[in-house]
Design a protein around this motif. Structure first.
Motif, short mmCIF file in Angstrom:
data_model
loop_
_atom_site.label_atom_id
_atom_site.label_comp_id
_atom_site.label_asym_id
_atom_site.label_seq_id
_atom_site.Cartn_x
_atom_site.Cartn_y
_atom_site.Cartn_z
N GLU A 20 42.02 54.97 59.57
CA GLU A 20 41.17 56.10 58.39
C GLU A 20 42.04 57.58 58.63
O GLU A 20 42.69 58.58 57.52
N LYS A 21 41.52 57.97 59.91
CA LYS A 21 41.99 58.84 60.52
C LYS A 21 43.26 59.28 60.74
O LYS A 21 43.44 60.57 60.76
N ASP A 22 43.94 58.33 61.70
CA ASP A 22 44.58 59.29 61.61
C ASP A 22 46.12 58.63 60.51
O ASP A 22 46.80 59.26 61.28
N ARG A 23 45.53 57.71 59.69
CA ARG A 23 46.38 58.29 58.44
C ARG A 23 46.47 59.92 57.87
O ARG A 23 47.47 60.23 56.65
N GLN A 24 45.09 60.02 58.02
CA GLN A 24 45.14 61.08 57.16
C GLN A 24 45.63 62.71 58.41
O GLN A 24 46.35 63.14 57.91
N ARG A 25 45.75 62.08 59.74
CA ARG A 25 46.48 63.26 60.40
C ARG A 25 48.17 62.84 60.50
O ARG A 25 48.60 64.20 60.11
N GLY A 26 48.82 61.34 60.43
CA GLY A 26 50.18 62.08 60.16
C GLY A 26 50.73 61.38 61.52
O GLY A 26 49.91 61.53 62.14
N VAL A 27 51.92 61.22 61.03
CA VAL A 27 52.25 60.67 62.24
C VAL A 27 53.01 61.98 63.30
O VAL A 27 52.66 62.36 64.15
N ASP A 28 53.72 62.85 62.30
CA ASP A 28 53.49 64.59 63.00
C ASP A 28 52.53 64.35 64.39
O ASP A 28 52.89 65.06 65.42
N ALA A 29 50.96 65.29 63.77
CA ALA A 29 50.25 65.80 64.15
C ALA A 29 50.16 64.23 64.89
O ALA A 29 49.49 65.00 66.27
N THR A 30 49.82 63.33 65.02
CA THR A 30 49.62 62.26 65.94
C THR A 30 50.16 62.01 67.15
O THR A 30 50.33 62.06 68.27
N PHE A 31 51.58 62.30 66.57
CA PHE A 31 52.48 62.35 67.84
C PHE A 31 52.40 63.68 68.72
O PHE A 31 52.88 63.42 70.17
N MET A 32 52.02 64.74 68.25
CA MET A 32 51.70 65.60 69.09
C MET A 32 50.77 65.05 70.05
O MET A 32 50.06 66.31 71.44
N TRP A 33 49.55 64.91 69.69
CA TRP A 33 48.53 64.46 70.15
C TRP A 33 49.12 63.64 72.01
O TRP A 33 48.31 63.41 73.06
N LEU A 34 49.59 62.46 71.62
CA LEU A 34 50.18 61.74 72.97
C LEU A 34 51.28 62.06 73.19
O LEU A 34 51.30 62.25 74.78
N MET A 35 51.93 63.25 73.64
CA MET A 35 53.10 64.49 74.17
C MET A 35 51.32 64.74 74.50
O MET A 35 51.71 65.46 76.38
N GLU A 36 50.56 65.23 74.16
CA GLU A 36 49.35 66.23 75.33
C GLU A 36 48.85 65.27 76.05
O GLU A 36 48.63 65.44 77.09
N GLU A 37 48.92 64.47 75.55
CA GLU A 37 48.21 62.89 77.15
C GLU A 37 49.32 62.36 77.58
O GLU A 37 49.17 62.66 79.06
#
Length: 102
Positions: A20-37
Motif C-alpha cells: 500500500e505504501k509502495d503504490r502510494q509512492r509510485g514507480v518513479d519515486a520507488t525507482f529513485m529509492w532503488l538507485m540510492e540503494e
C-alpha cells in the motif's frame, strides 16, 4: 522465517509488508529509492564488510521487488521466461556469447 526463501516467497513478503505504501509512492519515486540503494551497494563493494555487502544486496533486491510489485510483475515468471532456458543471447546454459554482454 524459514531458512529457505524462494524469489516468489520474497516477493510476497515484500508485497505483504509494503504494497500500500509502495503504490502510494509510485514507480518513479520507488525507482529513485532503488538507485540510492544501488549507490550504497557500489560503496559497500569498494570498502564494505561482508555484513554490509549482504545488507546492501538485500536492500537492492527489496527495492527491485517493490517496483515489480507496483508494476504488477511476477519476478519468478519474468526470470523463468528470460533465463530459464539458458543465456538469452546464445541459448546455452553456460554462456558462450562473444564480448562483454550478455
Amino acid at each position: 522465517m524459514a531458512s529457505q526463501l524462494s524469489l516468489s516467497d520474497f516477493q510476497q513478503l515484500i508485497r505483504d509488508m509494503y504494497l500500500e505504501k509502495d503504490r502510494q509512492r509510485g514507480v518513479d519515486a520507488t525507482f529513485m529509492w532503488l538507485m540510492e540503494e544501488v549507490g550504497e551497494l557500489a560503496s559497500a563493494l569498494r570498502e564494505g564488510t561482508p555484513e554490509e555487502l549482504r545488507g546492501e544486496f538485500a536492500d537492492v533486491l527489496a527495492w527491485l521487488t517493490t517496483i515489480a510489485n507496483v508494476a504488477d510483475i511476477d519476478l519468478t515468471q519474468a526470470v523463468r521466461e528470460k533465463y530459464g532456458d539458458g543465456c538469452p543471447g546464445c541459448g546455452a546454459l553456460v554462456c558462450c556469447c562473444e564480448g562483454e554482454k550478455p
